[in-house]
Design an enzyme around this catalytic site. Sequence first.
Site, PDB file in Angstrom:
ATOM      1  N   ARG A 251      -9.722  -5.476   1.332  1.00 46.31           N
ATOM      2  CA  ARG A 251     -10.435  -6.418   0.472  1.00 46.31           C
ATOM      3  C   ARG A 251     -11.692  -6.864   1.214  1.00 46.31           C
ATOM      4  O   ARG A 251     -11.678  -6.998   2.446  1.00 46.31           O
ATOM      5  CB  ARG A 251      -9.585  -7.662   0.175  1.00 46.31           C
ATOM      6  CG  ARG A 251      -8.513  -7.467  -0.867  1.00 46.31           C
ATOM      7  CD  ARG A 251      -9.078  -7.423  -2.293  1.00 46.31           C
ATOM      8  NE  ARG A 251      -8.030  -7.350  -3.289  1.00 46.31           N
ATOM      9  CZ  ARG A 251      -7.531  -6.213  -3.804  1.00 46.31           C
ATOM     10  NH1 ARG A 251      -7.996  -5.044  -3.416  1.00 46.31           N
ATOM     11  NH2 ARG A 251      -6.594  -6.255  -4.723  1.00 46.31           N
ATOM     12  N   GLU A 280     -17.595  -9.009  -5.354  1.00 43.93           N
ATOM     13  CA  GLU A 280     -17.780  -7.859  -6.247  1.00 43.93           C
ATOM     14  C   GLU A 280     -18.104  -8.325  -7.666  1.00 43.93           C
ATOM     15  O   GLU A 280     -17.578  -9.356  -8.089  1.00 43.93           O
ATOM     16  CB  GLU A 280     -16.493  -7.015  -6.257  1.00 43.93           C
ATOM     17  CG  GLU A 280     -16.220  -6.386  -4.910  1.00 43.93           C
ATOM     18  CD  GLU A 280     -14.866  -5.675  -4.851  1.00 43.93           C
ATOM     19  OE1 GLU A 280     -14.191  -5.576  -5.886  1.00 43.93           O
ATOM     20  OE2 GLU A 280     -14.501  -5.231  -3.765  1.00 43.93           O
ATOM     21  N   HIS A 298     -15.364  -0.050  -5.275  1.00 41.29           N
ATOM     22  CA  HIS A 298     -13.957  -0.461  -5.359  1.00 41.29           C
ATOM     23  C   HIS A 298     -13.184   0.481  -6.292  1.00 41.29           C
ATOM     24  O   HIS A 298     -12.553   0.053  -7.256  1.00 41.29           O
ATOM     25  CB  HIS A 298     -13.821  -1.910  -5.831  1.00 41.29           C
ATOM     26  CG  HIS A 298     -12.461  -2.493  -5.532  1.00 41.29           C
ATOM     27  ND1 HIS A 298     -12.234  -3.840  -5.384  1.00 41.29           N
ATOM     28  CD2 HIS A 298     -11.252  -1.905  -5.363  1.00 41.29           C
ATOM     29  CE1 HIS A 298     -10.953  -4.049  -5.137  1.00 41.29           C
ATOM     30  NE2 HIS A 298     -10.341  -2.893  -5.124  1.00 41.29           N
TER      31      HIS A 298
HETATM   32  O1  GLV Z   1      -7.773  -2.859  -5.041  1.00 40.92           O
HETATM   33  C1  GLV Z   1      -6.909  -2.560  -5.791  1.00 40.92           C
HETATM   34  C2  GLV Z   1      -5.517  -2.880  -5.607  1.00 40.92           C
HETATM   35  O2  GLV Z   1      -5.184  -3.825  -4.879  1.00 40.92           O
HETATM   36  O3  GLV Z   1      -4.689  -2.193  -6.210  1.00 40.92           O
END
Ligand code: GLV
Length: 335
Positions: A251, A280, A298
């Site tokens: 993250r 984001e 992402h």
């Molecule tokens: O980033 C995406 C997830 O956590 O699945």
Amino acid sequence: MDCNGYRQENHDQNLFPKPKVLVLEPPPVFIYHEDKLSQKFHFLKAWDSPLPLDQFLTTHAHSVQAILSHGSCPVTTNTIRLLPSLGLIVTTSAGLDQIDLQECRRRGVSVAYAGSLFSADVADIAVGLLIDALRKISAGNRYVTQGLWANNGDFSLGSKLGGRKVGIVGLGSIGLEVGKRLEPFGCNILYCSRNKKSSVSYPYYSNVCELAANCEVLIICCELNEQTRHVINKEVLLALGKKGLIINVGRGAIIDEQEMVRCLMQGEIAGAGLDVFENEPHVPSELISLDNVVLSPHRAVHTEETLMALVDLVIGNLEAFFSNKPLLSPVLLDK
Ligand SMILES: O=CC(=O)O
């Protein structure tokens, strides 16, 4: 009944109405597979309503027993409190940082998630970003497409992957998959995790700064929580050093992004491959102009194949909940 069976279908729906599921913002699995999901459930689309969110929630307060959510969509205390009949949140994400788990625990709301469904895909992207950053694939693409090669420009050398010391931060299912992929390339894997793992022989560091000081690449695979927010700070980045690369598929907020941008601009670290960002979809403009940074929107978790598997998992969890059966991929909330 008309020749299309319309009244019959309507009649059946009145007898057996589809369970209602609230969607605050549509996850990719909903965007790509709405038809399949809608065969089983009636989705209340908060994002599509002209009503402000609180009013929408209040309007449907007593009929919403389940929410379908995703990794970029917060499910806040306020949302949970406005829904007295809520019993389940199904998130299509592996990360749980957007959901107020404490409030779920307090209210007895169950949570189901993607578990390790995406781990292999995320690990593929982590390795892809690393190879790209080391061997300058994206930079080389720009060099060719901008006509610099044809103009006899100079393209700098990349660095070798084999033999590199790679520190994995978070040796959960994604971190393990990353290690599994990088070993055959001849990388030396080290790791930092909450606990030492008996299943691997990689050198273990309990301190991320010590890990950074002993490797050339840091790959961030851990979850975001109170302990990991900004765990990759100035001290860690400086310990990684001027030849160090940072790859993030966890993250954005696990790294102090401002500090990372400063280190990249001042040559305190060599480069980065980033799939996730603090705010984001906004990416710091400095990162966009740097040639030693590879950016991805992402998308590490999403392939066509895993979305197909995910839609079945979502349906399975919702069906289990509405028929009082055990969830397929529950999050174990501490008591
Ligand atoms: O980033 C995406 C997830 O956590 O699945």
